[in-house]
Structures are given as structure tokens and as C-alpha cells.
Design an enzyme around this catalytic site. Structure first.
Site, PDB file in Angstrom:
ATOM      1  N   ASP A  13       0.777  -1.241  -0.108  1.00 55.40           N
ATOM      2  CA  ASP A  13      -0.010   0.100  -0.251  1.00 55.40           C
ATOM      3  C   ASP A  13       0.880   1.159   0.014  1.00 55.40           C
ATOM      4  O   ASP A  13       0.462   2.381   0.587  1.00 55.40           O
ATOM      5  CB  ASP A  13      -1.017   0.014   1.053  1.00 55.40           C
ATOM      6  N   GLY A  15       1.725   3.161  -2.707  1.00 62.54           N
ATOM      7  CA  GLY A  15       1.539   3.937  -3.852  1.00 62.54           C
ATOM      8  C   GLY A  15       2.221   3.523  -5.085  1.00 62.54           C
ATOM      9  O   GLY A  15       2.615   4.333  -5.898  1.00 62.54           O
ATOM     10  N   GLY A  17       0.825   2.131  -7.540  1.00 59.15           N
ATOM     11  CA  GLY A  17       0.058   2.171  -8.705  1.00 59.15           C
ATOM     12  C   GLY A  17       0.477   3.714  -9.117  1.00 59.15           C
ATOM     13  O   GLY A  17       0.825   3.756 -10.529  1.00 59.15           O
ATOM     14  N   HIS A  41      -4.184  -1.567  -5.967  1.00 53.42           N
ATOM     15  CA  HIS A  41      -3.506  -0.190  -6.293  1.00 53.42           C
ATOM     16  C   HIS A  41      -4.407   0.731  -7.068  1.00 53.42           C
ATOM     17  O   HIS A  41      -5.384   0.356  -7.804  1.00 53.42           O
ATOM     18  CB  HIS A  41      -2.173  -0.381  -7.126  1.00 53.42           C
ATOM     19  N   GLN A 223       2.078  -6.240  -3.268  1.00 59.46           N
ATOM     20  CA  GLN A 223       2.250  -6.122  -1.564  1.00 59.46           C
ATOM     21  C   GLN A 223       3.583  -5.219  -1.499  1.00 59.46           C
ATOM     22  O   GLN A 223       3.785  -3.862  -1.756  1.00 59.46           O
ATOM     23  CB  GLN A 223       2.404  -7.552  -1.140  1.00 59.46           C
ATOM     24  N   ASP A 303      -9.539  -0.959   7.268  1.00 54.91           N
ATOM     25  CA  ASP A 303      -8.640   0.348   7.900  1.00 54.91           C
ATOM     26  C   ASP A 303      -6.940  -0.143   8.034  1.00 54.91           C
ATOM     27  O   ASP A 303      -6.909  -1.217   8.479  1.00 54.91           O
ATOM     28  CB  ASP A 303      -9.064   0.712   9.101  1.00 54.91           C
ATOM     29  N   ARG A 304      -6.375   0.543   7.527  1.00 55.95           N
ATOM     30  CA  ARG A 304      -5.114   0.231   7.639  1.00 55.95           C
ATOM     31  C   ARG A 304      -4.534   0.715   8.992  1.00 55.95           C
ATOM     32  O   ARG A 304      -4.810   1.772   9.506  1.00 55.95           O
ATOM     33  CB  ARG A 304      -4.239   0.804   6.561  1.00 55.95           C
ATOM     34  N   GLY A 414       0.707  14.725  -3.750  1.00 59.29           N
ATOM     35  CA  GLY A 414      -0.710  14.504  -3.714  1.00 59.29           C
ATOM     36  C   GLY A 414      -1.048  13.235  -4.628  1.00 59.29           C
ATOM     37  O   GLY A 414      -0.312  12.560  -5.035  1.00 59.29           O
TER      38      GLY A 414
END
Length: 427
Positions: A13, A15, A17, A41, A223, A303-304, A414
Site C-alpha cells: 500500500d 503507492g 500504482g 492499487h 504487496q 482500515d490500515r 498528492g
């Protein structure tokens, strides 16, 4: 042209993507080399947000050929759901290539995954319940179903029957479930054969020929490093190798053809599911990171868990992947904190430890040792160069770079495709 690997340097997670999409316009092929639809992603293009789970991010770049390599496990129903969703939004998916050697997530793999987690109760690993682990287990046990098997009904039937011999014993005698009929599974799998056929290719040959022709190939890991089956926080890991070595085995491209390995680092740390997490915050700061960062799993919806940046695991990621660069994401989320703690080492049994402990027990007992860095309050989402960032934000980036052991060559300020500062070109 040598190949590049882009992978997560934390617990996923990070980022990836966004990073893959940024490079997509400069590469000819984007390759998923491991994992399945347990990896989510999000890519933002203009005012459009795309949530992908199985497909490579490069599918959103028209000039790019997206590839699902032999190391990926494929759930055909999920694949076609994603393809249909993209087609409905005007995305051309016709260039997708899928390795005929990729393994299929069967209905019984999903069933076994779900009932096993339920049976384990409090001792569960925290899988996504999508059949990933059981499919890789079948692969190692040599009873897996590959995409190429869909084109020989006799072989497919034999393999499904062999796989179900043991699984039905487990389902009926341990989990008190009904046995699964092999014929029904074969019938369902065969419904995917014709639609899959245009995408199926010898991707090993395709990718190696592309590199011989000086094409740019980007390998996209799912991952993250700390979820690697060999190098992660075992047993709270995934069932494949997201680390750089997995790019070779999961694609059939040799290591000498890879020239750059880029690690994606979030400016803080997150984790989904169970397992040790030394910098986890269970207070208002953790909740603020979760809220501002939108930290909810793309695949799981969970939720992470959130915490401060951990330089110890970043150094570890540099080592086990041979990282040449970092892409730092979500720096904008930290705007507004007066002081930003960074974990520089651990305390374990009263001793300072600066490297990731080899022992699982020691890591469970690790307490973070923090160094506080000054924060900033200015909006950084419009920054286009490193010099546009506030001085304290620049200092934060440089500190992370020094602690992590590789240069930070790009910074996400961003969620948008254009909200990125490129310091050094990756290609």
C-alpha cells in the site's frame, strides 16, 4: 534496453500504482510478476480514479503493453470483472498479455482459504480470503491448474480430480463442509477458455525479445518487501515473492537484464492485517494519518494500521532488493505536524538495535527509538520541484534518504498523476 523493477519497500500500500503510472508513458511493457487480486492499487488519471487488483497499472497507458507473468495467480472472474469495468469507462484492454503458465485460482482454492481462516479464529493470519495462499500451495504441491490447462479438457479434468482428492477430505472431515464436485469445477473453468484465449501468450519469449529489441520493460511488484514469503515478517506474509528476485522467477527474465530497482516508500508506515508493527500508533496521531491519508485497503476495505516512518525496515528493503532508488509517496499527508518522529533504531531487551532483527521473537519485542524532525504547515500539493518544498519538508526527505540507504528520486505530493516531483529520471 535493461529492465526496471518497481516494488513496495514496506508492508504494501505504498503507492506503487501512482509510481507505475508515472513511468507508464516512458515504458513499453508493464509486468505483474507475482501475487493475485489480493494486491490493490489506485491510479488517478485526471478526475478519474481507477482501483485495480489484478491488472498491471500500465493498462491505463495506451502506448504500453500490460503483461501478467507466470508468477501471478489469476482468478478469471476477477480478471473479467476488471476488464469489463475498464472497457465500460473507455479504456482499451486489447493489448493485455497473460502467461499460459500462470496458475488459476479455482473455486475450491477460495473455499479452502475462507474456511481455514474461520477455523483458525484468533490465530488467523489475516488473509484476504481470495484463495491466493491455497493456489500457491497447489503450485508447490504440483497439483495446480495453469491457464494453458483450459485448452485440454482431459488434462484439466485429471488435475482438478487430483487436487480435490485431498481437499474434499479436508472440507468434509475437518471443516464439516460438503465435498466439491470435480465436474462442476471443470465446467466452470472451461467457460473462461474462449474469452481468455486472445490474451494468452508465451510471455517469457515476448519479454526477452522485447528487451533484445531495446524496449523498456517495467516489472511491477504487488504487496511489499516485508510481506515477502522468504524475507518478510513470517508468518504474517503473502504467499509469493514481491522482492526483486521474484521479478525474475515470475517473468522468465534473467537478473543480468535488470539495471534499476526502485523501492516505493510511504512518508509514514502502514500495514493491513495481523503481525508486528513497531511504529504503530494507537492514538490520535494514528487516526489522523488514517483519515488524512485515506488509509483503507483497496482490496480488503479494511482500515490500515498507521505509524511513523521506520528507517530500519527501509534499510532492510534496500539490502534485500538491491535498491538503486526510492520513490517517496504521500509526503503531503504529513503537512501540519509540528514535529514528525522517525524510527531510527529499535530497543530490544534493553539494547539498541539498528538493523531488522533476524529473530521473529526479537522483532515482536522491538520498541521504536525515535528522532524528531521539524514539520511544516505549508500546502505542498502544487510543488513542481524539490526547491518548491518548504525547507523542513526538504530536510525530512533528505533525512529519510540518508537513513534508508538509497537516493530518493521522486516524491509524491498528492494523489493526482501530475502531483509528483521528479528529482532524478528513472529511465
Amino acid at each position: 534496453m535493461p529492465a526496471l523493477v518497481l516494488l513496495g519497500a514496506q508492508w504494501g500500500d505504498e503507492g506503487k500504482g501512482k509510481a507505475t503510472d508515472l513511468l507508464g508513458g516512458s515504458v513499453d511493457y508493464v509486468v505483474r510478476y507475482q501475487g493475485g487480486n489480493n494486491a490493490g492499487h489506485t491510479v488517478v488519471v485526471g478526475d478519474q480514479k481507477y482501483a485495480l487488483h489484478l491488472l498491471p497499472s500500465g493498462i491505463l497507458t495506451p502506448e504500453c503493453t500490460p503483461v501478467i507473468g507466470n508468477g501471478v495467480v489469476v482468478d478469471p472472474s476477477v480478471l473479467f470483472s476488471e476488464l469489463n469495468g475498464l472497457n465500460e469507462r473507455g479504456v482499451d484492454t486489447s493489448k493485455l498479455l497473460i502467461s499460459g503458465n500462470a496458475h488459476i485460482i479455482t473455486p475450491y482454492n477460495v473455499t479452502v482459504d475462507k474456511v481455514t481462516e474461520r477455523f483458525l479464529g484468533k490465530r488467523k493470519i489475516g488473509t484476504t480470503g481470495r484463495g491466493i495462499g491455497p493456489t500457491y500451495a497447489d503450485k508447490i504441491n504440483r497439483v495446480g491448474i495453469r491457464i494453458q490447462d483450459l485448452y485440454d479438457e482431459s488434462i484439466l479434468t485429471q488435475k482438478v480430480e487430483a487436487a480435490l482428492d485431498g481437499k474434499n477430505q479436508l472440507l468434509t472431515k475437518v471443516f464439516n463442509r460438503r465435498a466439491i464436485e470435480a465436474g462442476q469445477v471443470v465446467e466452470e473453468l472451461l467457460t473462461y477458455a474462449d474469452r481468455l484465449k486472445p490474451y494468452v501468450a508465451d510471455t517469457v519469449l515476448v519479454l526477452n525479445k522485447a528487451l533484445d529489441d531495446d524496449k523498456v520493460v517495467l516489472f511491477e511488484g504487488g504487496q511489499g518487501t516485508l510481506l515477502d514469503i522468504d524475507h518478510g515478517t513470517y508468518p504474517f506474509v503473502t504467499s509469493s515473492n514481491p522482492t526483486a528476485g521474484g521479478a525474475c522467477t515470475g517473468s522468465g527474465v534473467g537478473p543480468t537484464k535488470i539495471s534499476r530497482v526502485i523501492g516505493i516508500l510511504k512518508a509514514y508506515t502502514t500495514r493491513v492485517g495481523a503481525g508486528p508493527f513497531p511504529t504503530e500508533l494507537l492514538d490520535e496521531d494514528g487516526e489522523a494519518l488514517r483519515r488524512i491519508g485515506g488509509e483503507r485497503g483497496v482490496t480488503t476495505g479494511r482500515d490500515r494500521r498507521c505509524g511513523w516512518f521506520d528507517a530500519v525496515i527501509a534499510r532492510y528493503a534496500t539490502r534485500v532488493n538491491g535498491l538503486t532508488d526510492f520513490f517517496l509517496t504521500k509526503l503531503d499527508v504529513l503537512t501540519g505536524w509540528e514535529q514528525i518522529p522517525v524510527c531510527v533504531a529499535y530497543e530490544i531487551d534493553g539494547k539498541r538495535v539498528e538493523e531488522l532483527p533476524y529473530s521473529q521473537t526479537d522483532f515482536h519485542h522491538a520498541k521504536p527509538i525515535y528522532e524528531n524532525l521539524p514539520g511544516w504547515s505549508e500546502d505542498i500539493t502544487k510543488a513542481k520541484t524539490f526547491e518548491d518544498l518548504p525547507k523542513n519538508a526538504q530536510a525530512y526527505v533528505r533525512a529519510l534518504e540518508e537513513m534508508s540507504g538509497a537516493p530518493i528520486s521522486a516524491i509524491g505530493v498528492g494523489p493526482g498523476r501530475d502531483e509528483t516531483i521528479e528529482i532524478n529520471s528513472f529511465i
